[in-house]
Design a protein around this motif. Structure first.
Motif, PDB file in Angstrom:
ATOM      1  N   ASP A 136       0.726  -0.971  -0.107  1.00  0.00           N
ATOM      2  CA  ASP A 136       0.029  -0.127  -0.114  1.00  0.00           C
ATOM      3  C   ASP A 136       0.892   1.210  -0.195  1.00  0.00           C
ATOM      4  N   ASP A 137       1.856   1.174   0.964  1.00  0.00           N
ATOM      5  CA  ASP A 137       2.504   2.701   1.040  1.00  0.00           C
ATOM      6  C   ASP A 137       3.618   2.648  -0.407  1.00  0.00           C
ATOM      7  N   ALA A 138       3.645   1.827  -1.085  1.00  0.00           N
ATOM      8  CA  ALA A 138       4.788   1.774  -2.330  1.00  0.00           C
ATOM      9  C   ALA A 138       3.731   2.247  -3.455  1.00  0.00           C
ATOM     10  N   VAL A 139       2.522   1.886  -3.365  1.00  0.00           N
ATOM     11  CA  VAL A 139       1.388   2.249  -4.278  1.00  0.00           C
ATOM     12  C   VAL A 139       1.203   3.473  -4.220  1.00  0.00           C
ATOM     13  N   ALA A 140       1.005   4.058  -3.047  1.00  0.00           N
ATOM     14  CA  ALA A 140       0.759   5.409  -2.664  1.00  0.00           C
ATOM     15  C   ALA A 140       1.662   6.531  -3.188  1.00  0.00           C
ATOM     16  N   ARG A 141       2.965   6.029  -2.815  1.00  0.00           N
ATOM     17  CA  ARG A 141       4.160   6.883  -3.022  1.00  0.00           C
ATOM     18  C   ARG A 141       4.397   6.974  -4.481  1.00  0.00           C
ATOM     19  N   VAL A 142       4.321   5.870  -5.499  1.00  0.00           N
ATOM     20  CA  VAL A 142       4.720   6.023  -6.831  1.00  0.00           C
ATOM     21  C   VAL A 142       3.354   6.618  -7.373  1.00  0.00           C
ATOM     22  N   LYS A 143       2.161   6.220  -7.056  1.00  0.00           N
ATOM     23  CA  LYS A 143       1.031   6.990  -7.647  1.00  0.00           C
ATOM     24  C   LYS A 143       1.309   8.696  -7.564  1.00  0.00           C
ATOM     25  N   ALA A 144       1.815   9.187  -6.235  1.00  0.00           N
ATOM     26  CA  ALA A 144       1.971  10.432  -6.160  1.00  0.00           C
ATOM     27  C   ALA A 144       2.954  11.137  -7.099  1.00  0.00           C
TER      28      ALA A 144
END
Lengths: 436, 446
Positions: free
Chosen positions: A134-142
């Protein structure tokens, strides 16, 4: 220690004759096909994987899923989180890059011979067991959202997007691979898992390897690396009809210079006239200095820093495109020159001297592309995707040489349509009317 | 992982020279230095001629002249018509181009190895026999102004970068853009170009680098034939530019532009460059940049600001020590949505302070060293890149020995060296901090 080893390798390399690359078609014990060039003078291997389909496999409403998925492969896999993965990669001094384009996604790897097995194991975990934490997805999405926002204010991207929208409409080619802020933000972990399953499948993978590796070693490597991927993926997207019409589109943008993207329909890569069009484009606008457009627009009139044209034979549509930037006061004149050069080419064709010069350049420059393990691996995988035989590297120049003045005239009449050219102009052009 | 701002800025360590390449050097009687790098894997050769003259050598008032002359070098000689140089290269399947920096101007051709003589004859010809007609120079001045429009004035990042650089250098000409200030570019003349050319374009101010499928003996014979007869220039002296005075006052700049969509913070510190025989500090700074911001996942800035505190979406640190005079050490932080530039900058400074206090993580340090060794191997695959490294080094005051010693110098750097170098350069009085902002969403800088 390492230095002594290199010196020895180089001395050996120097003793070898400089000859054309020797491509071997190999099949792994598990049935995976690949092209191999053995090059043992430097102790590393360049491995190139390409999966056909690319970002055009994004499902409706899920635009951006493929590019986000590819961006996350190196952000945590198997037992390793994002940082753990990067640390493991750096400890092996392996280099991986993951890329997503309209027609294919690609994975490029450079791995040292001394620890290739471990590097392959790491790459395999990225391909087959990405975590999508989840945190990786959020970071790369940003990160992607920031790129989307920047693109919205970048005149080059605005011009290209607008042109693509006019040309391809609702087809994936018509919108950004990154999606919109809304579509990117809405993507879920399930969307990424679906994109992964749809894109990275064995029925669409093409492989080349160049470097310090033998056929047997490569076969084992491929079975290990790719054997765990699903046999089939998502159905390929359909072809699209070009929606372009001739004319000028002006998009207001506060800048001293206007950015222009222009083009019309092109030609398929497997069309019998492709090589003629390719040579023609070289003379018209691909040749840098010496091309007609560079000569007329830059050298004679000083209207631009650079102008170029290219054939874009994509898998699902074809265009003949170009671009340049000119001061707002000059851009109308530059567009007129481009139209006039298009028309002159149709009316008069090219001269014998121009044709000869283009052929000498194209045939002479071809072998120069094969100048490193990485570049060769890239060329070989591209040839496979285009369904060319290994012998193409030897035959390709003959196709160029066979083009005649009559061919050029015929193909210019067939393909170059000055009245069909659509110019998308982003800036504050002076004396230039949008036509429709 | 996506690069947000500067896709061109890769980890500094990928720019390492390799030690293992076969390099031969010699000097002709007219003082032309020659470097030959052998790579016989493909029948290709690269010729590069580098002049020890760049934008930082310009006199006040004619900014852009080094780069303008670079364009005019394609305009012909007694024996070559305008444009014929590039056309001849292309007719032979090759490609050519040129580049200008603050410290050097370079010209290169990439061509089949059996055509080396052709390009050497032409490159030698234009070293001393350039001809400029009335038409040529005026049209080309329009072209460089279009180039400035395209590269600088259409790009808010480039505009602000130019302003920050001008603020970084109080006295040194590194503060003037290579392309030139527009109002000075518009006034450049044919005579300005010829003055520049006659002073600097000569064998005793040039370095010839030939790389690829060629032997030193072949290069020596061809170079003696074509470059050997060229007269040296009498105007060549050791370069002495105006140097920086002590920098005692921090500079803080803000810029907003309707074309900015992503705000960000930059910080540049004045930093020492690689000097001949004295590269240790530059090596420590190279490793410092890699540790702080070289990798988007594991660097100190990424860990603290992107992963732990989630205040940033992108961070990087960059240092390139290959420079004739003092260079800069650069940091970038792109804040996450909802994080102000002020918060981002404060967080960045907290990370730097903490780094100085706690020291280098031994595991991270070991990974950097591993990458140094690997970079040597991967560099072998790109002989053109090796050629550039030698040309760049030799035109920024370094020697072949310095280039070859560099990997060992890097390898010898200790964790204490890195902290000492960081402690020395991280002084805000010698730094420029920049806030790039959206128009209408300006923040007030403290």
């Amino acid at each position: 220690m390492i230095r002594v080893l290199f010196a020895a390798c180089l001395a050996l390399a120097a003793a070898l004759p400089a000859s054309a690359v020797e491509i071997r078609e190999v099949t792994s014990p598990g049935g995976i096909k690949a092209w191999l060039v053995e090059e043992h003078s430097i102790p590393f291997t360049a491995l190139e994987l390409r999966f056909k389909g690319g970002t055009s496999l994004d499902q409706p409403g899920k635009r951006g899923a493929t590019i986000l998925m590819m961006g996350l492969l190196e952000e945590g896999a198997g037992d390793l989180d994002s940082q753990g993965f990067a640390e493991a990669r750096d400890a092996l001094a392996a280099q991986f890059s993951f890329d997503a384009r309209d027609d294919a996604v690609s994975i490029s790897a450079r791995m040292l011979s001394e620890n290739r097995g471990e590097a392959v194991a790491l790459l395999k975990s990225a391909l087959t067991e990405p975590r999508f934490d989840d945190d990786a997805v959020a970071r790369v999405k940003a990160q992607v959202v920031s790129i989307i926002q920047s693109d919205e204010k970048d005149p080059n991207t605005i011009a290209a997007r607008s042109f693509d929208g006019l040309a391809f409409g609702d087809h994936p080619y018509g919108t950004s691979r990154n999606g919109t802020i809304d579509s990117m933000t809405a993507l879920t972990r399930d969307d990424l898992i679906a994109a992964h399953a749809g894109v990275l499948a064995r029925d669409r993978v093409y492989v080349s390897a160049v470097g310090d590796i033998t056929e047997a070693e490569l076969g084992a490597l491929l079975d290990d690396l790719l054997g765990g991927l699903p046999e089939t993926g998502a159905p390929m997207p359909p072809r699209t009809e070009l929606g372009l019409t001739g004319g000028v589109t002006v998009i207001d943008f506060a800048s001293p210079q206007s950015v222009v993207t222009f083009g019309h329909a092109g030609i398929k890569r497997d069309d019998p006239d492709f090589f003629t069009a390719y040579v023609l484009n070289q003379i018209l606008g691909a040749g840098g200095f010496g091309s007609r457009l560079m000569d007329e627009v830059r050298e004679k009139r000083g209207l631009t820093y650079g102008i170029y044209t290219y054939l874009a034979p994509m898998d699902l549509a074809e265009t003949w495109q170009g671009g340049f930037s000119s001061a707002n006061e000059k851009v109308a004149e530059a567009i007129e020159v481009v139209r006039a050069e298009w028309a002159r080419m149709v009316a008069d064709g090219v001269t014998e001297a121009e044709l000869e010069a283009a052929k000498t350049y194209l045939t002479g420059s071809y072998p120069l592309r094969f100048d490193g393990n990485g570049p060769i691996a890239d060329i070989l995988v591209g040839m496979q995707i285009e369904e060319l035989p290994t012998s193409y590297v030897n035959d390709r120049n003959a196709y160029i040489e066979a083009v005649t003045l009559d061919d050029i005239r015929r193909v210019a009449a067939r393909l170059l349509k000055p009245e069909d050219l659509r110019f998308v102009v982003v800036g504050r052009p002076v004396g230039l009317e949008a036509s429709n | 992982m996506f690069h947000i701002l500067c896709p061109a800025i890769l980890a500094a360590l990928t720019a390492l020279p390799a030690l293992a390449e076969e390099v031969t050097t010699f000097t002709l009687p007219n003082d032309l230095e020659v470097v030959v790098i052998e790579d016989h894997r493909a029948p290709v050769v690269v010729q590069m001629v580098w002049y020890r003259a760049g934008a930082a050598d310009e006199k006040p008032g004619v900014s852009g002249i080094a780069h303008y002359l670079e364009h005019l070098m394609f305009k012909g000689t007694d024996t070559l018509a305008p444009g014929e140089f590039s056309r001849t290269v292309e007719d032979n399947g090759g490609s050519d181009n040129a580049f200008t920096s603050w410290d050097y101007t370079g010209y290169f051709q990439r061509i089949a190895a059996d055509r080396l003589e052709l390009v050497m004859r032409m490159e030698a010809d234009r070293m001393r026999n350039l001809k400029l007609t009335e038409d040529d120079w005026q049209t080309e001045r329009e072209v460089i102004i279009e180039e400035r429009n395209q590269r600088t004035d259409s790009d808010p990042g480039a505009i602000f970068g130019e302003q920050r650089r001008a603020a970084q250098y109080l006295n040194h000409p590194y503060g003037t853009p290579i392309i030139g200030w527009r109002q000075e570019m518009e006034q450049l003349t044919r005579q300005d170009a010829l003055d520049w050319y006659q002073r600097y374009y000569a064998p005793n101010n040039a370095i010839l680098v030939v790389a690829g499928d060629v032997t030193p003996e072949q290069v020596r014979q061809l170079a003696e034939t074509y470059y050997g007869p060229l007269e040296p220039s009498e105007g060549i002296a050791v370069r002495k530019r105006p140097q920086e005075p002590p920098q005692l006052a921090e500079r803080r700049l803000t810029y907003s532009d309707p074309r900015v969509s992503q705000p960000y913070v930059t910080r540049s510190y004045l930093a020492p460059e690689r000097d001949p025989g004295d590269q240790t500090k530059a090596a420590a700074l190279t490793i410092l940049a890699d540790l702080l911001g070289g990798d988007g996942q594991t660097s100190v800035l990424a860990r603290k600001l992107q992963f732990d505190r989630k205040l940033a979406i992108y961070t990087s640190a960059h240092y390139d020590g290959t420079s004739y005079d003092d260079t800069t050490f650069n940091l970038v932080v792109v804040p996450a949505e909802g994080v102000s530039l002020d918060e981002a900058e404060k967080a960045m400074d907290e990370v730097l302070a903490e780094f100085l206090e706690t020291g280098v993580d031994p595991a991270a340090f070991a990974r950097v060293k591993t990458r140094i060794h690997a970079a040597m191997i991967y560099a072998q695959d790109d002989v053109g890149g090796l050629a550039r490294r030698y040309g760049e080094a030799l035109t920024t005051g370094l020697t072949v020995a310095d280039v070859q010693a560099w990997p060992d110098v890097l390898d010898a750097v200790t964790e204490a060296d890195v902290i000492a170098a960081a402690t020395e350069i991280f002084d805000r009085r010698r730094a420029v901090t920049g806030w790039t902002m959206r128009a209408g969403e300006e923040e007030v800088m403290q």
